[in-house]
Design a protein around this motif. Structure first.
Motif, PDB file in Angstrom:
ATOM      1  N   ARG A  15      27.100  50.939  49.031  1.00 32.43           N
ATOM      2  CA  ARG A  15      27.143  50.157  47.798  1.00 32.43           C
ATOM      3  C   ARG A  15      28.225  49.096  47.847  1.00 32.43           C
ATOM      4  NH1 ARG A  15      25.377  52.981  43.359  1.00 32.43           N
ATOM      5  NH2 ARG A  15      25.848  51.136  42.139  1.00 32.43           N
ATOM      6  N   THR A  16      29.356  49.450  48.401  1.00 30.09           N
ATOM      7  CA  THR A  16      30.472  48.517  48.464  1.00 30.09           C
ATOM      8  C   THR A  16      30.956  48.381  49.906  1.00 30.09           C
ATOM      9  OG1 THR A  16      32.203  50.162  48.183  1.00 30.09           O
ATOM     10  CG2 THR A  16      31.207  49.281  46.171  1.00 30.09           C
ATOM     11  N   ALA A  17      31.481  47.234  50.202  1.00 33.52           N
ATOM     12  CA  ALA A  17      31.987  46.986  51.552  1.00 33.52           C
ATOM     13  C   ALA A  17      33.177  47.892  51.851  1.00 33.52           C
ATOM     14  CB  ALA A  17      32.381  45.514  51.692  1.00 33.52           C
ATOM     15  N   THR A  18      33.998  48.146  50.836  1.00 29.34           N
ATOM     16  CA  THR A  18      35.159  49.001  51.046  1.00 29.34           C
ATOM     17  C   THR A  18      34.748  50.385  51.535  1.00 29.34           C
ATOM     18  OG1 THR A  18      36.438  47.837  49.363  1.00 29.34           O
ATOM     19  CG2 THR A  18      37.132  50.063  49.908  1.00 29.34           C
ATOM     20  N   ALA A  19      33.764  50.974  50.882  1.00 28.34           N
ATOM     21  CA  ALA A  19      33.319  52.311  51.271  1.00 28.34           C
ATOM     22  C   ALA A  19      32.760  52.292  52.695  1.00 28.34           C
ATOM     23  CB  ALA A  19      32.261  52.817  50.290  1.00 28.34           C
ATOM     24  N   PHE A  20      32.051  51.236  53.002  1.00 31.98           N
ATOM     25  CA  PHE A  20      31.485  51.079  54.345  1.00 31.98           C
ATOM     26  C   PHE A  20      32.587  51.053  55.397  1.00 31.98           C
ATOM     27  CE2 PHE A  20      30.160  47.607  57.364  1.00 31.98           C
ATOM     28  CZ  PHE A  20      29.473  48.441  58.220  1.00 31.98           C
ATOM     29  N   VAL A  21      33.554  50.174  55.194  1.00 31.12           N
ATOM     30  CA  VAL A  21      34.654  50.060  56.152  1.00 31.12           C
ATOM     31  C   VAL A  21      35.406  51.383  56.260  1.00 31.12           C
ATOM     32  CG1 VAL A  21      36.849  48.914  56.618  1.00 31.12           C
ATOM     33  CG2 VAL A  21      34.895  47.585  55.790  1.00 31.12           C
ATOM     34  N   GLU A  22      35.664  51.987  55.124  1.00 32.02           N
ATOM     35  CA  GLU A  22      36.436  53.221  55.131  1.00 32.02           C
ATOM     36  C   GLU A  22      35.728  54.309  55.940  1.00 32.02           C
ATOM     37  OE1 GLU A  22      37.001  55.022  51.315  1.00 32.02           O
ATOM     38  OE2 GLU A  22      37.925  56.790  52.214  1.00 32.02           O
ATOM     39  N   ASP A  23      34.441  54.482  55.693  1.00 32.59           N
ATOM     40  CA  ASP A  23      33.716  55.551  56.380  1.00 32.59           C
ATOM     41  C   ASP A  23      33.667  55.315  57.886  1.00 32.59           C
ATOM     42  OD1 ASP A  23      33.348  56.829  54.039  1.00 32.59           O
ATOM     43  OD2 ASP A  23      31.164  56.841  54.094  1.00 32.59           O
ATOM     44  N   VAL A  24      33.389  54.087  58.277  1.00 31.26           N
ATOM     45  CA  VAL A  24      33.297  53.811  59.716  1.00 31.26           C
ATOM     46  C   VAL A  24      34.656  54.008  60.385  1.00 31.26           C
ATOM     47  CG1 VAL A  24      32.842  52.035  61.431  1.00 31.26           C
ATOM     48  CG2 VAL A  24      31.338  52.247  59.450  1.00 31.26           C
TER      49      VAL A  24
ATOM     50  N   THR B  38      41.265  58.722  30.351  1.00 28.97           N
ATOM     51  CA  THR B  38      41.679  57.358  30.026  1.00 28.97           C
ATOM     52  C   THR B  38      41.120  56.372  31.047  1.00 28.97           C
ATOM     53  OG1 THR B  38      43.746  58.251  29.159  1.00 28.97           O
ATOM     54  CG2 THR B  38      43.660  55.865  29.564  1.00 28.97           C
ATOM     55  N   PRO B  39      40.383  55.368  30.588  1.00 32.31           N
ATOM     56  CA  PRO B  39      39.925  54.347  31.541  1.00 32.31           C
ATOM     57  C   PRO B  39      41.076  53.426  31.922  1.00 32.31           C
ATOM     58  CG  PRO B  39      39.103  53.867  29.334  1.00 32.31           C
ATOM     59  CD  PRO B  39      39.910  55.129  29.228  1.00 32.31           C
ATOM     60  N   LEU B  40      41.142  53.094  33.171  1.00 33.65           N
ATOM     61  CA  LEU B  40      42.229  52.251  33.676  1.00 33.65           C
ATOM     62  C   LEU B  40      41.667  50.869  34.015  1.00 33.65           C
ATOM     63  CD1 LEU B  40      43.900  54.919  35.986  1.00 33.65           C
ATOM     64  CD2 LEU B  40      44.645  54.179  33.714  1.00 33.65           C
ATOM     65  N   ARG B  41      41.770  49.969  33.061  1.00 37.65           N
ATOM     66  CA  ARG B  41      41.262  48.606  33.264  1.00 37.65           C
ATOM     67  C   ARG B  41      42.242  47.824  34.124  1.00 37.65           C
ATOM     68  NH1 ARG B  41      36.970  49.877  32.317  1.00 37.65           N
ATOM     69  NH2 ARG B  41      36.271  50.729  30.340  1.00 37.65           N
ATOM     70  N   GLN B  42      41.708  47.238  35.159  1.00 34.91           N
ATOM     71  CA  GLN B  42      42.570  46.575  36.133  1.00 34.91           C
ATOM     72  C   GLN B  42      43.366  45.437  35.493  1.00 34.91           C
ATOM     73  OE1 GLN B  42      40.091  45.374  39.379  1.00 34.91           O
ATOM     74  NE2 GLN B  42      39.537  47.473  39.932  1.00 34.91           N
ATOM     75  N   ALA B  72      34.218  54.815  40.193  1.00 34.96           N
ATOM     76  CA  ALA B  72      32.771  54.619  40.266  1.00 34.96           C
ATOM     77  C   ALA B  72      32.532  53.136  40.530  1.00 34.96           C
ATOM     78  CB  ALA B  72      32.100  55.046  38.968  1.00 34.96           C
ATOM     79  N   PRO B  73      31.652  52.832  41.473  1.00 37.03           N
ATOM     80  CA  PRO B  73      31.436  51.433  41.841  1.00 37.03           C
ATOM     81  C   PRO B  73      31.050  50.573  40.636  1.00 37.03           C
ATOM     82  CG  PRO B  73      30.378  52.863  43.433  1.00 37.03           C
ATOM     83  CD  PRO B  73      30.890  53.742  42.329  1.00 37.03           C
ATOM     84  N   HIS B  74      31.755  49.501  40.465  1.00 32.34           N
ATOM     85  CA  HIS B  74      31.508  48.543  39.376  1.00 32.34           C
ATOM     86  C   HIS B  74      31.756  49.138  37.993  1.00 32.34           C
ATOM     87  CE1 HIS B  74      29.142  46.631  42.652  1.00 32.34           C
ATOM     88  NE2 HIS B  74      29.751  45.573  42.178  1.00 32.34           N
TER      89      HIS B  74
END
Lengths: 222, 222
Positions: A15-24, B38-42, B72-74
DNA sequence: CTTAATAAAATTGGATCCAATCGACAATCA
DNA sequence: TGATTGTCGATTGGATCCAATTTTATTAAG
């Protein structure tokens, strides 16, 4: 960088590039493709993954928290070194966590769980590829712990089982292929099937300590 | 956001903004200043810390790996919820790790170590502030484990001791101030001073399990 | 009045750009 | 000759900008 081929292939699954990079990256480190001490240059990795430096940075941060890379401010990330004392550290953690997980899980194991564990054991007998063997070993152990109903505990066990894979090749070299604890695995499964938590836990402790001693001996020899 | 005052004060101590944000957020979560869910808004956090969103993102990533926030993504980051089962999870890990660390460390404890532990115990008797009390408790335990010579194991113990602090207020409410295990602490220290690893480890296990049951009872009651 | 579809706003993920820091090498001085 | 300092290149840390996704608000239909 010989894992460049892994990259393009797995890309769209994430879903995200970060997760992709991290897993690889994690897989590359745990499998030994990226040796301890290797510096991880952000720009280089970004080019290899065909993303910008940012997902690489976030992935490296998470790997840092998992103790797979060392971070130094303005110096960058380096794959954590493997060593006798690091191995002892990981195996001490395993020896503490896994018997506890097993004791919690064992009363709730189903017949299917035990059958799956037995199947994995059989596969291990004929699997030549070491990386797949490590995977089978991990899954065998995890099946036995999965019913503990303690997700954080299981996640920790999983993490340190994977970390132990970095030392699997040393374990191999020290003890040889067939001595790699298949007897103990079988005995462990038998005790688990019989519902004997004390005996299973004892076997498991011995199993982990034997592996730790084998690796220690390997490091001592060279 | 009542930790806004903590922010400006501690700022120059840190080498990087990411480390600064990470430490303050972790402290806020563990102390309960940021409640579970608590949601952590960037952007909000970035404004509060007076930095851009990027160090916030990296800090949140590391906190995710430490299981203090859920990502969670997005959707963003949320402070992980506390619950009876989560507490049981943490205490199961503590019960597995800490006796192991103690057994490794105990033979190497020095007279100064034991004196320091005793001093911390004395401080705990008169400390009214709960957050400081949690800190003293953590340090008491860690002094006893510090000589284990297993940095990863100690780091894990430290992490879960800190996580347990999130439940300290429940422990309080359930058992009351004086019942908070000072007897057990004293007995543990006595056994450690006597060099009796088996007895010390038994007391420690009981100590942790008692705390876990107290928290469980509190959740059950409400 | 409820519900489905859709459009707008809010929020995060990712890319590019600039600033700060570290390492190496060279030049200068004791 | 050796140590110290300064400058330059490389690399990371941080800020701003844009794109993608999710959520919320709105509108229309049943």
């Amino acid at each position: 960088m010989e894992f460049a081929d892994l990259i393009a292939r797995g890309r769209p699954r994430y879903r995200t590039a970060t997760a992709f990079v991290e897993d690889v990256l994690r897989e590359a480190i745990l499998s030994g493709a990226l040796a301890g001490g290797t510096p991880l240059r952000q720009e280089e990795l970004a080019a290899a993954f065909d993303v910008s430096r940012m997902p690489v940075r976030e992935a490296l941060r998470q790997l840092e928290a998992q103790a797979l890379v060392d971070f130094a401010p303005h110096k960058g990330a380096v794959v954590t070194e493997i060593s006798a004392s690091d191995a002892a550290d990981h195996y001490a953690i395993r020896a503490a966590l896994e018997p506890a997980a097993l004791r919690l899980s064992l009363p709730h194991l189903t017949a299917e769980d035990l059958a799956r564990a037995e199947g994995l054991l059989a596969e291990m007998d004929t699997e030549p590829d070491m990386s797949r063997l490590g995977d089978l070993n991990r899954r065998f152990h995890l099946v036995l712990y999965a019913r503990a109903g303690r997700p954080r505990l299981i996640a920790l066990v999983e993490q340190h089982l994977a970390a132990a894979d970095r030392y699997l090749r040393f374990h191999f070299a020290a003890l040889g292929r067939d001595k790699m604890g298949q007897h103990e695995h079988a005995a462990l499964l038998a005790a688990a099937s019989a519902g004997d938590a004390g005996e299973a836990s004892r076997i498991l402790t011995t199993h982990i300590e034997t592996a730790a001693r084998g690796i220690e001996a390997f490091f001592a020899a060279r």
